[in-house]
Design an enzyme around this catalytic site. Structure first.
Site, PDB file in Angstrom:
ATOM      1  N   ASP A 119      -9.541  -7.021  -4.140  1.00 21.95           N
ATOM      2  CA  ASP A 119      -8.704  -5.521  -2.912  1.00 21.95           C
ATOM      3  C   ASP A 119      -9.705  -4.538  -3.473  1.00 21.95           C
ATOM      4  O   ASP A 119      -9.845  -3.768  -4.190  1.00 21.95           O
ATOM      5  CB  ASP A 119      -7.120  -5.113  -3.372  1.00 21.95           C
ATOM      6  CG  ASP A 119      -6.565  -3.651  -3.324  1.00 21.95           C
ATOM      7  OD1 ASP A 119      -7.290  -3.515  -2.271  1.00 21.95           O
ATOM      8  OD2 ASP A 119      -5.393  -4.106  -3.113  1.00 21.95           O
ATOM      9  N   HIS A 152      -6.909  -6.085   0.330  1.00 20.76           N
ATOM     10  CA  HIS A 152      -6.267  -5.249  -0.053  1.00 20.76           C
ATOM     11  C   HIS A 152      -5.034  -5.618   1.336  1.00 20.76           C
ATOM     12  O   HIS A 152      -5.046  -5.584   2.961  1.00 20.76           O
ATOM     13  CB  HIS A 152      -6.779  -3.528   0.410  1.00 20.76           C
ATOM     14  CG  HIS A 152      -5.643  -2.986   0.990  1.00 20.76           C
ATOM     15  ND1 HIS A 152      -5.225  -2.457  -0.898  1.00 20.76           N
ATOM     16  CD2 HIS A 152      -4.852  -2.086   1.321  1.00 20.76           C
ATOM     17  CE1 HIS A 152      -3.377  -1.762  -0.197  1.00 20.76           C
ATOM     18  NE2 HIS A 152      -4.300  -1.183   0.821  1.00 20.76           N
ATOM     19  N   SER A 189       0.849  -1.295   0.242  1.00 18.78           N
ATOM     20  CA  SER A 189       0.390   0.209  -0.034  1.00 18.78           C
ATOM     21  C   SER A 189       1.031   1.360   0.115  1.00 18.78           C
ATOM     22  O   SER A 189       1.642   1.451  -1.035  1.00 18.78           O
ATOM     23  CB  SER A 189      -1.296   0.023   1.597  1.00 18.78           C
ATOM     24  OG  SER A 189      -1.984   0.824   0.832  1.00 18.78           O
TER      25      SER A 189
END
Length: 478
Positions: free
Chosen positions: A147, A184, A49
């Site tokens: 995600d 995610h 991320s």
């Protein structure tokens, strides 16, 4: 300035235990990092991320010393397009861009030419290393189709950014995995571990259990085939260190960085064996204050490091609700610290801090670990460590990185054909057919001569994942 110097002086004299409620243990962070027999040119970096965006920034800025980059749910260099200070737009413009196109797309708002043009300009100005170095890096990219936070358009743009510099000659340095149903998250092979998520989750601690050893794939794609990870109690240990030593002349708070960072050091490295350093960057809301030491202890890097002479550096950010504004403890990939486009260069405040940590651990004068003279002997232990629906990631036991290897592939017709040469001991094959069995061989190429082939390795490509219109709730393909 005087406060920073005073704090570092005090830290050097005493070691006060710091109790972190989330960890349930005390750690002393008054000391800095020590130097190991780790050649800085063998270093690598990965992140998830915001950590993935920072890994791209750092790996591009310092491409002369970074051997490979792992990008998990991240996007291209300078994605937020935060530029020189503009009082009217510097804050909201980059944030809108970061939380808009860089996370949600569409692809039409992520033109690779914008990002390569910025990198080219920064390299021409000497603010980042020559981009020819990026062309020899090993690149791993990942995005799970559940995600719900970062769209595939962002990771596709990162892939396009790297393909631009890799070119046709080094296209096999890149492997892109987008066929797993992860949310995610950083993905681990564990199943049923307390405190970690099911595979398609999009929540803290952003570590999903998908039966997929992401840390192992990243490290082997960068370094070639490694020894199996340690499944038992680790011989090495996690040490804490004072990050203020490396953020000077600023206090960590001024950079939205934590007071304490962490490093895993194998026992062999502690005792003087040659080693290498990998920097692992957590994502937003994955700092120690938010999830305890879960990313440090449970991402899976340490188990591989323990048996392969790898030191894992875990720098830490922290929440900063005021100035700089960083309420989710993200890494700076939209210029929230400096409000200048220097955040993607060597002079960026967080990049400088991470590089100072790397400099403290690694040794610019150390010889590469395990380097051997090139020979025409057959490469050993060729293994398919990962497949997607259209690609496969091959690794073999490392030798001299100056050696060129020739890879051949056999498809359903059974005939082997040369598909490319590569420097280093991994090869990201591409353009394959889903759900198809392939075989590969590898040979050394030395001064125009081709050595004997390795044993064959076999792999089956995955099925193409179903369209996922509601990430986080899509069925995980078997």
């Amino acid at each position: 300035m005087r406060v920073a110097v005073l704090r570092q002086f005090i830290a050097a004299q005493i070691c006060v235990p710091i109790f972190i409620t989330n960890l349930g243990t005390s750690s002393c962070a008054a000391e800095g990092l020590r130097r190991y027999r780790a050649p800085i040119g063998e270093s690598s970096i990965s992140g998830i991320s915001s950590g993935a965006f920072m890994a791209v920034q750092f790996g591009t800025a310092w491409s002369s010393v970074i051997k490979g980059v792992g990008v998990v749910a991240g996007g291209p260099y300078w994605c937020a397009k935060a530029d020189a200070f503009d009082a009217a737009t510097w804050y909201w413009g980059p944030i809108w861009r970061a939380t808009g196109a860089c996370m949600k797309g569409p692809a039409s708002d992520l033109d690779p030419k914008d990002f390569t043009a910025k990198a080219d300009a920064k390299a021409a100005a000497g603010e980042i290393d020559p981009l020819s170095n990026v062309g020899r890096q090993k690149i791993y990219l990942f995005r799970g189709y559940n995600d719900a936070i970062v769209d595939k358009a962002a990771t596709d743009a990162a892939a396009d950014f790297y393909r631009h510099y890799l070119g046709d000659a080094n296209r096999a340095n890149l492997f892109y995995q987008a066929t797993l149903g992860a949310g995610h998250s950083f993905v681990v092979a564990k199943q049923g571990a307390p405190g970690l998520n099911d595979c398609k989750a999009n929540t803290q601690p952003y570590i999903d259990q998908c039966g997929y050893d992401q840390a192992g794939v990243i490290l082997q794609h960068i370094y070639g085939r490694l020894n199996p990870p340690n499944p038992a109690q680790l011989a090495g240990s996690v040490k804490s260190f004072d990050q203020s030593i490396y953020t000077t002349p600023h206090l960590p708070d001024a950079l939205s960085m934590g007071d304490t960072g962490y490093v895993f050091v194998p026992r062999d490295c502690e005792q003087g064996s040659p080693c290498r350093v990998h920097v692992a960057l957590h994502g937003c809301k994955q700092d120690v204050a938010d999830i305890g030491r879960r990313f440090v202890d449970e991402a899976g890097y340490n188990e591989w490091a323990d048996t392969n002479h790898l030191i894992i550096l875990y720098p830490q950010t922290k929440t900063s609700p005021y100035w700089p504004s960083n309420p989710q403890a993200c890494w700076d990939w939209w210029s929230y610290v400096d409000h200048q486009d220097s955040y993607v260069t060597k002079s960026g405040s967080q990049i400088k801090a991470i590089k100072a940590m790397l400099d403290a651990l690694a040794d610019a004068a150390a010889a590469p670990a395990g380097a051997t003279a090139p020979s025409l002997s057959a490469p050993q232990s060729l293994t398919v460590i990962d497949t997607s629906d259209s690609g496969a990631d091959l690794v073999w036991s490392p030798g001299d990185d100056a050696t060129t290897y020739r890879v051949s592939r056999a498809g359903p017709d059974g005939a082997f054909q040369v598909i490319g040469d590569v420097t280093g001991t991994s090869f990201g094959d591409s353009g394959l057919t889903p759900q198809t069995t392939y075989r590969w061989r590898v040979s050394v190429v030395l001064n125009g001569a081709v050595g004997p082939s390795s044993h064959e390795a076999t792999g089956i490509t995955r099925s193409t994942p179903p369209r996922c219109d509601d990430p986080g709730s899509c069925t995980i393909a078997k």
